[in-house]
Design a protein around this motif. Sequence first.
Motif, mmCIF file in Angstrom:
data_model
loop_
_atom_site.group_PDB
_atom_site.id
_atom_site.type_symbol
_atom_site.label_atom_id
_atom_site.label_comp_id
_atom_site.label_asym_id
_atom_site.label_seq_id
_atom_site.Cartn_x
_atom_site.Cartn_y
_atom_site.Cartn_z
ATOM 1 N N UNK A 182 -10.272 11.919 -24.903
ATOM 2 C CA UNK A 182 -10.538 13.481 -24.886
ATOM 3 C C UNK A 182 -9.701 14.052 -26.464
ATOM 4 N N UNK A 183 -8.613 12.999 -26.714
ATOM 5 C CA UNK A 183 -7.825 13.511 -28.017
ATOM 6 C C UNK A 183 -8.902 13.022 -29.131
ATOM 7 N N UNK A 184 -9.790 12.281 -29.074
ATOM 8 C CA UNK A 184 -10.738 11.345 -30.161
ATOM 9 C C UNK A 184 -12.026 13.196 -30.150
ATOM 10 N N UNK A 185 -12.294 13.785 -28.464
ATOM 11 C CA UNK A 185 -12.902 14.861 -28.798
ATOM 12 C C UNK A 185 -12.464 15.911 -29.667
ATOM 13 N N UNK A 186 -11.382 15.938 -29.336
ATOM 14 C CA UNK A 186 -10.318 17.354 -29.662
ATOM 15 C C UNK A 186 -10.007 17.286 -31.001
ATOM 16 N N UNK A 187 -9.960 16.143 -31.380
ATOM 17 C CA UNK A 187 -9.720 15.829 -33.165
ATOM 18 C C UNK A 187 -10.987 15.983 -33.912
ATOM 19 N N UNK A 188 -12.463 15.703 -33.396
ATOM 20 C CA UNK A 188 -14.061 15.506 -33.888
ATOM 21 C C UNK A 188 -14.315 17.690 -34.014
ATOM 22 N N UNK A 189 -13.542 17.725 -33.079
ATOM 23 C CA UNK A 189 -14.032 19.418 -32.404
ATOM 24 C C UNK A 189 -13.461 20.361 -33.418
ATOM 25 N N UNK A 190 -12.000 19.112 -34.112
ATOM 26 C CA UNK A 190 -11.594 20.860 -35.081
ATOM 27 C C UNK A 190 -11.853 20.424 -36.732
ATOM 28 N N UNK A 191 -12.516 18.974 -36.682
ATOM 29 C CA UNK A 191 -13.529 19.000 -37.606
ATOM 30 C C UNK A 191 -14.089 19.193 -38.166
ATOM 31 N N UNK A 219 -3.745 13.854 -34.843
ATOM 32 C CA UNK A 219 -3.660 12.383 -35.328
ATOM 33 C C UNK A 219 -2.664 12.197 -34.565
ATOM 34 N N UNK A 220 -1.165 13.074 -34.486
ATOM 35 C CA UNK A 220 0.067 12.392 -34.478
ATOM 36 C C UNK A 220 -0.549 12.450 -32.887
ATOM 37 N N UNK A 221 -1.132 13.130 -32.065
ATOM 38 C CA UNK A 221 -1.294 12.966 -30.371
ATOM 39 C C UNK A 221 -1.857 11.415 -29.894
ATOM 40 N N UNK A 222 -3.290 11.365 -31.274
ATOM 41 C CA UNK A 222 -4.404 10.331 -30.731
ATOM 42 C C UNK A 222 -2.923 9.294 -31.133
ATOM 43 N N UNK A 223 -2.529 9.382 -31.843
ATOM 44 C CA UNK A 223 -1.699 7.380 -32.401
ATOM 45 C C UNK A 223 -0.533 7.640 -31.834
ATOM 46 N N UNK A 250 -6.883 0.848 -27.257
ATOM 47 C CA UNK A 250 -7.727 2.405 -27.337
ATOM 48 C C UNK A 250 -8.049 3.493 -27.609
ATOM 49 N N UNK A 251 -7.995 4.771 -28.308
ATOM 50 C CA UNK A 251 -7.782 5.883 -28.210
ATOM 51 C C UNK A 251 -7.697 6.336 -27.136
ATOM 52 N N UNK A 252 -7.226 7.229 -26.247
ATOM 53 C CA UNK A 252 -8.013 8.506 -25.328
ATOM 54 C C UNK A 252 -8.489 10.023 -25.804
ATOM 55 N N UNK A 299 -9.476 30.759 -35.676
ATOM 56 C CA UNK A 299 -8.739 29.461 -35.714
ATOM 57 C C UNK A 299 -9.263 29.528 -38.223
ATOM 58 N N UNK A 300 -7.360 30.093 -38.449
ATOM 59 C CA UNK A 300 -7.779 29.870 -40.106
ATOM 60 C C UNK A 300 -7.926 28.165 -40.367
ATOM 61 N N UNK A 301 -7.993 28.307 -41.701
ATOM 62 C CA UNK A 301 -8.495 26.902 -42.380
ATOM 63 C C UNK A 301 -7.024 26.027 -41.735
ATOM 64 N N UNK A 302 -5.848 27.136 -42.357
ATOM 65 C CA UNK A 302 -4.818 26.473 -42.611
ATOM 66 C C UNK A 302 -4.257 26.440 -41.043
ATOM 67 N N UNK A 303 -4.142 26.930 -39.981
ATOM 68 C CA UNK A 303 -4.404 26.952 -38.080
ATOM 69 C C UNK A 303 -4.691 25.534 -38.175
ATOM 70 N N UNK A 304 -6.091 25.612 -38.721
ATOM 71 C CA UNK A 304 -7.204 23.855 -37.986
ATOM 72 C C UNK A 304 -6.517 22.672 -38.728
ATOM 73 N N UNK A 305 -5.548 23.443 -40.235
ATOM 74 C CA UNK A 305 -5.586 21.632 -40.231
ATOM 75 C C UNK A 305 -3.761 21.577 -40.185
ATOM 76 N N UNK A 306 -3.670 22.369 -39.384
ATOM 77 C CA UNK A 306 -1.989 21.890 -38.430
ATOM 78 C C UNK A 306 -2.985 21.000 -37.492
ATOM 79 N N UNK A 307 -3.440 22.069 -36.997
ATOM 80 C CA UNK A 307 -4.712 21.154 -35.013
ATOM 81 C C UNK A 307 -4.340 20.162 -35.606
ATOM 82 N N UNK A 308 -5.182 19.529 -36.722
ATOM 83 C CA UNK A 308 -5.488 17.932 -37.408
ATOM 84 C C UNK A 308 -4.981 17.471 -36.889
ATOM 85 N N UNK A 309 -3.630 17.985 -38.327
ATOM 86 C CA UNK A 309 -2.650 16.709 -38.053
ATOM 87 C C UNK A 309 -1.881 16.503 -36.654
#
Length: 161
Positions: A31-40, A14-18, A27-29, A1-11
């Motif tokens: 699995x969603x938190x783990x995906x976010x942390x992996x992207x970070x 965040x939207x999915x988590x919210x 509480x947050x899901x 993944x490119x940095x651009x793609x990672x930033x889009x996936x992070x956004x």
Amino acid sequence: MTLFEINAALENAIEVMLNSVDEETGELNQMDVEVYEQLQLMKEEKLEGIALYIKSLDAEAKAINDEVQNLRKRSQSVQNKADRLREFLATNLNGEKFKTARCSVSYRKSTSIFIPDESMVPKKYMRVKTEPDKTAIKQAILNGIKVKGCAMVDKENMVIK
């Protein structure tokens, strides 16, 4: 993944988590938190890679500049040696021509201008180079003096160590 793609996936993450917050507990899901942390983590790795690549390029540029300086010094040393030998040869030839199968030494007339004292040269024959004195301008602005056409600009310079 490119940095651009990672930033889009992070956004997106965040939207999915919210949107998947448990309304009863808040509480947050997980699995969603783990995906976010992996992207970070992926983003941090990409950023680290870029920073390390910049450091590598800076080091290479410095090494090249150092080598250029060494080559300039060597070149100057060799040129000085050639100039001294040229003078030695001219002294020994004393204006006479010299020729062999491998070299030929002769003389030709030329004209040049000799200026022992530049202060004696009329102003109309002098070149004047003018450029802004940034140090003086900065000091004047710091002292509260307005300098026409100049402004002090704050910059943020990145430091990579």
